[in-house]
Design an enzyme around this catalytic site. Structure first.
Site, PDB file in Angstrom:
ATOM      1  N   LYS A  38      49.686  40.579  25.870  1.00  0.00           N
ATOM      2  CA  LYS A  38      50.901  40.170  26.419  1.00  0.00           C
ATOM      3  C   LYS A  38      51.384  38.554  25.569  1.00  0.00           C
ATOM      4  CE  LYS A  38      49.120  37.483  30.407  1.00  0.00           C
ATOM      5  NZ  LYS A  38      48.421  37.504  31.775  1.00  0.00           N
ATOM      6  N   ARG A 132      47.342  33.903  43.442  1.00  0.00           N
ATOM      7  CA  ARG A 132      48.199  34.767  42.820  1.00  0.00           C
ATOM      8  C   ARG A 132      48.236  36.037  43.156  1.00  0.00           C
ATOM      9  NH1 ARG A 132      48.827  35.263  36.292  1.00  0.00           N
ATOM     10  NH2 ARG A 132      47.747  37.433  36.686  1.00  0.00           N
TER      11      ARG A 132
HETATM   12  C1  PLP Z   1      47.186  37.340  31.424  1.00  0.00           C
HETATM   13  C2  PLP Z   1      46.193  38.162  32.308  1.00  0.00           C
HETATM   14  C3  PLP Z   1      44.881  38.108  31.757  1.00  0.00           C
HETATM   15  C4  PLP Z   1      44.345  37.875  30.495  1.00  0.00           C
HETATM   16  O1  PLP Z   1      44.256  36.360  30.655  1.00  0.00           O
HETATM   17  P1  PLP Z   1      43.533  35.444  29.581  1.00  0.00           P
HETATM   18  O2  PLP Z   1      43.399  34.028  30.174  1.00  0.00           O
HETATM   19  O3  PLP Z   1      44.544  35.190  28.578  1.00  0.00           O
HETATM   20  O4  PLP Z   1      42.318  35.923  29.115  1.00  0.00           O
HETATM   21  C5  PLP Z   1      43.947  38.941  32.512  1.00  0.00           C
HETATM   22  N1  PLP Z   1      44.172  39.640  33.834  1.00  0.00           N
HETATM   23  C6  PLP Z   1      45.612  39.469  34.322  1.00  0.00           C
HETATM   24  C7  PLP Z   1      45.770  40.154  35.436  1.00  0.00           C
HETATM   25  C8  PLP Z   1      46.468  38.840  33.480  1.00  0.00           C
HETATM   26  O5  PLP Z   1      47.766  38.793  34.118  1.00  0.00           O
END
Ligand code: PLP
Length: 355
Positions: A38, A132
């Site tokens: 993302k 969250r």
């Molecule tokens: C963005 C996201 C991740 C990845 O997070 P990083 O800190 O970039 O490794 C993993 N799980 C979810 C649900 C996310 O939204």
């Protein structure tokens, strides 16, 4: 030919290397890795580098990014990290697996999966304190009970997400809690939960210090692969590259000027009343890069320069002893926020570099 400015230079071999080191490290204890795309807007070339490095899945929070990768011919299992009720039909069409927390949404996924003759796989996210997304552990059994009756949904696992909103660490206690929930649900419903996804780039320290990893057999990694850092303290993970991305901008003004603005004070362009430190006359440079392009506070100059501030399209720096002229290039390292902004800006050219 003149290089495009501003641009972000992306060293694919470093991303591939980071993915490989991490998949091998976690793979030693049977943990698979989802490469999270993302922050790079689902860039297909970067997703391919992650896959070449050994990640088993590609995960993204945006359906548009997953569609972009599929259209470009990336073949992988795609996981949607954030599921919205209004997108349920597109989710079952474009994602193989989605992370979910709401029965109403999963019910809609089931309806559309039935229409499209698909079996949609879901991972249920559990709330462990970061506040969250997540189903409260006390409600998990009831949720599974309900979803099990949905004809086109297969519950393939549990997951949790920490260190994102509430700044809560994915430590042994939290990971044990997730493992125990997995055991309890499997026993209660006589099901097999094949993916227990313990978290994101913040899970590195837990992994390195844990006596046992319990049921955890998956991690979802963005920042660790892209920027080489764990995210509880932003420490470098040994053996990883931290500068696979570099942002380069152009000097458009270079002059000796006073360091204190003069005249009657009012608000700046973002509604703040700024304050300044008097450092006398000094060499100031302006770059053609601003808040519309990236998170300026997440940039670290590679030279001895000091960022004084920015507006939407201009960045002002004290050039210290660097002799920079109009037309020169200035380069920066990026943190996650700056990477997110720069990759999203239509004004910044994405350039893949050979090492
Ligand atoms: C963005 C996201 C991740 C990845 O997070 P990083 O800190 O970039 O490794 C993993 N799980 C979810 C649900 C996310 O939204």
């Amino acid at each position: 030919m003149k290089a495009f400015l501003p641009r972000i230079e992306i060293a694919l071999s470093q991303i591939r290397h980071n993915a490989q080191v991490l998949t091998e490290l976690y793979g030693r204890q049977g943990i698979s890795v989802m490469g999270v795309s993302k922050a790079v807007l689902g860039d297909p070339v970067i997703a391919l580098a992650m896959l070449e490095g050994g990640v088993k899945f590609i995960a993204d929070s945006r359906l548009e990014n997953i569609q972009r990768m599929r259209t470009a011919g990336v073949t992988a299992q795609f996981i949607l990290l954030r599921t919205a009720l209004s997108q349920a039909e597109s989710v079952v069409i474009h994602a193989d697996i989605s992370l979910n927390t709401e029965v109403e949404t999963i019910s809609a996924l089931s309806c559309f999966a039935t229409i499209h003759r698909k079996l949609h796989q879901v991972i249920l996210m559990v709330e462990l304190g970061d506040l969250r997304e997540g189903i409260l552990p006390c409600n998990l059994s009831q949720v599974i009970q309900t979803i099990r009756a949905f004809p086109a949904i297969k519950i393939i696992g549990l997951g949790c997400n920490l260190a994102c909103y509430g700044g809560i660490s994915p430590d042994n206690t939290k990971m044990n809690e997730l493992s125990e929930l997995a055991d309890e649900m499997e026993a209660e419903f006589q099901i097999n939960l094949k993916i227990i996804s313990g978290g994101n780039s913040a899970n590195h320290k837990w992994y390195e210090s844990a006596q046992g990893i319990g049921r955890i057999n998956n991690l979802r990694l963005g920042e660790a692969i892209l920027l080489g850092r764990e995210t509880t303290n932003r420490e470098v993970i040994p053996g990883l590259y931290t500068s696979a991305f570099r942002l380069i901008a152009e000097v458009i003004e270079s002059k000796d000027k006073p360091s204190l603005p003069y005249g009657a004070a009012c608000q700046d362009s973002f509604g703040n009343i700024p304050s300044f430190q008097d450092r006398g006359i000094h060499r100031r440079i302006i770059l053609a890069l601003g808040k519309q392009d990236t998170l300026i506070s997440g940039l670290q100059p590679e030279q001895d320069l000091e960022i004084l501030g920015s507006s939407s399209d201009h960045m002002i720096l004290d050039s210290h002893n660097c002799d920079l002229k109009v037309g020169n290039e200035v380069s920066f390292n990026l943190d996650y926020g700056a990477l997110l902004g720069a990759m999203t800006s239509p004004f910044i050219k994405k350039c893949f570099v050979k090492d």
